[in-house]
Each structure stands twice: as C-alpha cells, then as structure tokens.
Design a protein around this motif. Structure first.
Motif, PDB file in Angstrom:
ATOM      1  N   GLY A   1       2.156  12.828  -5.406  1.00 60.30           N
ATOM      2  CA  GLY A   1       2.671  12.132  -6.570  1.00 60.30           C
ATOM      3  C   GLY A   1       1.579  11.546  -7.430  1.00 60.30           C
ATOM      4  O   GLY A   1       0.397  11.614  -7.091  1.00 60.30           O
TER       5      GLY A   1
ATOM      6  N   ALA B   1       5.590   9.664 -10.978  1.00 54.00           N
ATOM      7  CA  ALA B   1       6.449  10.752 -10.504  1.00 54.00           C
ATOM      8  C   ALA B   1       5.931  11.235  -9.162  1.00 54.00           C
ATOM      9  O   ALA B   1       4.733  11.135  -8.888  1.00 54.00           O
ATOM     10  CB  ALA B   1       6.477  11.910 -11.499  1.00 54.00           C
ATOM     11  N   ASP B   2       6.837  11.748  -8.341  1.00 53.21           N
ATOM     12  CA  ASP B   2       6.395  12.368  -7.106  1.00 53.21           C
ATOM     13  C   ASP B   2       7.255  13.598  -6.809  1.00 53.21           C
ATOM     14  O   ASP B   2       8.300  13.814  -7.421  1.00 53.21           O
ATOM     15  CB  ASP B   2       6.363  11.391  -5.926  1.00 53.21           C
ATOM     16  CG  ASP B   2       7.691  10.718  -5.647  1.00 53.21           C
ATOM     17  OD1 ASP B   2       7.686   9.626  -5.052  1.00 53.21           O
ATOM     18  OD2 ASP B   2       8.731  11.269  -6.026  1.00 53.21           O
ATOM     19  N   ILE B   3       6.745  14.406  -5.888  1.00 53.50           N
ATOM     20  CA  ILE B   3       7.414  15.658  -5.546  1.00 53.50           C
ATOM     21  C   ILE B   3       7.204  15.922  -4.066  1.00 53.50           C
ATOM     22  O   ILE B   3       6.108  15.735  -3.534  1.00 53.50           O
ATOM     23  CB  ILE B   3       6.867  16.812  -6.419  1.00 53.50           C
ATOM     24  CG1 ILE B   3       7.611  18.126  -6.132  1.00 53.50           C
ATOM     25  CG2 ILE B   3       5.361  16.994  -6.241  1.00 53.50           C
ATOM     26  CD1 ILE B   3       7.314  19.211  -7.170  1.00 53.50           C
ATOM     27  N   THR B   4       8.266  16.337  -3.392  1.00 51.39           N
ATOM     28  CA  THR B   4       8.161  16.668  -1.985  1.00 51.39           C
ATOM     29  C   THR B   4       7.729  18.126  -1.820  1.00 51.39           C
ATOM     30  O   THR B   4       7.779  18.910  -2.768  1.00 51.39           O
ATOM     31  CB  THR B   4       9.488  16.457  -1.263  1.00 51.39           C
ATOM     32  OG1 THR B   4      10.424  17.444  -1.734  1.00 51.39           O
ATOM     33  CG2 THR B   4      10.037  15.062  -1.519  1.00 51.39           C
TER      34      THR B   4
ATOM     35  N   SER C   1      11.687  18.520  -4.347  1.00 53.11           N
ATOM     36  CA  SER C   1      12.468  17.417  -4.913  1.00 53.11           C
ATOM     37  C   SER C   1      11.554  16.485  -5.699  1.00 53.11           C
ATOM     38  O   SER C   1      10.470  16.135  -5.221  1.00 53.11           O
ATOM     39  CB  SER C   1      13.166  16.640  -3.794  1.00 53.11           C
ATOM     40  OG  SER C   1      14.086  17.460  -3.121  1.00 53.11           O
ATOM     41  N   THR C   2      12.008  16.089  -6.867  1.00 52.30           N
ATOM     42  CA  THR C   2      11.185  15.255  -7.739  1.00 52.30           C
ATOM     43  C   THR C   2      11.844  13.910  -8.019  1.00 52.30           C
ATOM     44  O   THR C   2      13.059  13.760  -7.918  1.00 52.30           O
ATOM     45  CB  THR C   2      10.897  15.950  -9.068  1.00 52.30           C
ATOM     46  OG1 THR C   2      12.154  16.253  -9.712  1.00 52.30           O
ATOM     47  CG2 THR C   2      10.133  17.239  -8.865  1.00 52.30           C
ATOM     48  N   ASN C   3      10.999  12.968  -8.392  1.00 49.05           N
ATOM     49  CA  ASN C   3      11.438  11.617  -8.706  1.00 49.05           C
ATOM     50  C   ASN C   3      10.549  11.100  -9.819  1.00 49.05           C
ATOM     51  O   ASN C   3       9.326  11.286  -9.769  1.00 49.05           O
ATOM     52  CB  ASN C   3      11.303  10.743  -7.453  1.00 49.05           C
ATOM     53  CG  ASN C   3      11.732   9.317  -7.687  1.00 49.05           C
ATOM     54  OD1 ASN C   3      12.755   9.064  -8.313  1.00 49.05           O
ATOM     55  ND2 ASN C   3      10.943   8.371  -7.190  1.00 49.05           N
ATOM     56  N   TYR C   4      11.171  10.477 -10.835  1.00 44.07           N
ATOM     57  CA  TYR C   4      10.407   9.997 -11.986  1.00 44.07           C
ATOM     58  C   TYR C   4      10.704   8.528 -12.264  1.00 44.07           C
ATOM     59  O   TYR C   4      11.820   8.047 -12.076  1.00 44.07           O
ATOM     60  CB  TYR C   4      10.784  10.791 -13.241  1.00 44.07           C
ATOM     61  CG  TYR C   4      10.377  12.233 -13.233  1.00 44.07           C
ATOM     62  CD1 TYR C   4      11.241  13.215 -12.750  1.00 44.07           C
ATOM     63  CD2 TYR C   4       9.132  12.635 -13.721  1.00 44.07           C
ATOM     64  CE1 TYR C   4      10.879  14.554 -12.750  1.00 44.07           C
ATOM     65  CE2 TYR C   4       8.763  13.963 -13.730  1.00 44.07           C
ATOM     66  CZ  TYR C   4       9.640  14.914 -13.235  1.00 44.07           C
ATOM     67  OH  TYR C   4       9.271  16.243 -13.240  1.00 44.07           O
ATOM     68  N   ALA C   5       9.706   7.847 -12.784  1.00 47.65           N
ATOM     69  CA  ALA C   5       9.935   6.515 -13.326  1.00 47.65           C
ATOM     70  C   ALA C   5      10.796   6.654 -14.582  1.00 47.65           C
ATOM     71  O   ALA C   5      10.658   7.627 -15.332  1.00 47.65           O
ATOM     72  CB  ALA C   5       8.614   5.848 -13.669  1.00 47.65           C
ATOM     73  N   ASP C   6      11.667   5.689 -14.814  1.00 47.36           N
ATOM     74  CA  ASP C   6      12.543   5.747 -15.990  1.00 47.36           C
ATOM     75  C   ASP C   6      11.730   5.857 -17.275  1.00 47.36           C
ATOM     76  O   ASP C   6      12.159   6.515 -18.229  1.00 47.36           O
ATOM     77  CB  ASP C   6      13.425   4.502 -16.044  1.00 47.36           C
ATOM     78  CG  ASP C   6      14.518   4.516 -14.993  1.00 47.36           C
ATOM     79  OD1 ASP C   6      15.083   3.440 -14.713  1.00 47.36           O
ATOM     80  OD2 ASP C   6      14.818   5.596 -14.441  1.00 47.36           O
TER      81      ASP C   6
ATOM     82  N   LYS D   1      10.808   9.651 -17.854  1.00 46.42           N
ATOM     83  CA  LYS D   1      11.823  10.712 -17.767  1.00 46.42           C
ATOM     84  C   LYS D   1      12.004  11.385 -19.111  1.00 46.42           C
ATOM     85  O   LYS D   1      12.113  10.720 -20.144  1.00 46.42           O
ATOM     86  CB  LYS D   1      13.157  10.133 -17.283  1.00 46.42           C
ATOM     87  CG  LYS D   1      13.217   9.862 -15.798  1.00 46.42           C
ATOM     88  CD  LYS D   1      14.571   9.289 -15.387  1.00 46.42           C
ATOM     89  CE  LYS D   1      14.614   8.986 -13.908  1.00 46.42           C
ATOM     90  NZ  LYS D   1      15.897   8.353 -13.509  1.00 46.42           N
TER      91      LYS D   1
END
Length: 116
Positions: free
Chosen positions: A35, A49-52, A56-61, A64
């Motif tokens: 990330g 942001a991070d990614i597995t 799968s990804t995840n972002y700060a609002d 985005k």
C-alpha cells in the motif's frame, strides 16, 4: 534484507497526474498486501490506498475517484496512479508491504508536491 524501493513523484501542477511505483526485494516470503501512505508536514501518516495479493483494494475517501492502486505479484511491485492532483495531496508518500511471517516493512518515502 527486505528493501522497498520507491520511484516517481516530484513536482506536479494542480490538476495534473503523476505515478509512483514500489518494488519489494530481499525476501522469499510472499507478500500479503502492499500500500501507499502519505505524511504532510505537521500531520500524521495516513493511508492513501492498499491492495491485497488477491487484488482487493481500499482507498482513503479523499483520493477515491482520482487515485488508482494496482499491483504486479510476479514483480512484487505496487503502483499508484494519481490524477486530478490537488495542493492538499502534497506529502511524502511511503510504500508499505506486509510479508507473510516477516511482518511490515516501509520504503524510504518519495516527495510529491502539487503546486503551480
């Protein structure tokens, strides 16, 4: 010895784009996730942001719709494409990798400055 080598960043005009990459080396253990975090002067380090390893990804609002994280498991590399950059995106950007059995490692950081 685990190393995370970051590249990219620099000075970008508001509304512009830039990209970061981070390659992990020095360990045979697999990577669970990678990330990007950032730290602006006087502020705490925050997730961008991070990614597995499964994608799968995840972002700060706050990023985005503007930033995109991607990864290449074979190259053990994570990328961050940053579009529509704002002055408030100015920070030192750090790469993070979580290894199976080894734990968490950080890159040395790379400066991104958004200014006209």
């Amino acid at each position: 010895q685990v190393q995370l080598v970051e590249s990219g960043g620099g000075l970008v005009q508001p509304g512009g784009s830039s990209g970061l990459s981070c390659e992990a080396s020095g360990s045979a253990f697999s990577i669970k996730a990678m990330g990007w975090y950032r730290q602006a002067p006087g502020k705490q380090r925050e997730l961008v942001a991070d990614i597995t390893s499964g994608g799968s990804t995840n972002y700060a609002d706050s990023v985005k719709g503007r930033f995109t994280i991607s990864g290449d498991n074979a190259k053990r590399t994570v990328y961050l494409q940053m579009n529509s950059l704002k002055p408030e995106d100015t920070a030192v950007y750090y790469c993070k990798a979580i290894f199976h059995a080894l734990g968490t490692y950080w890159g040395q950081g790379t400066q991104v400055t958004v200014s006209s």
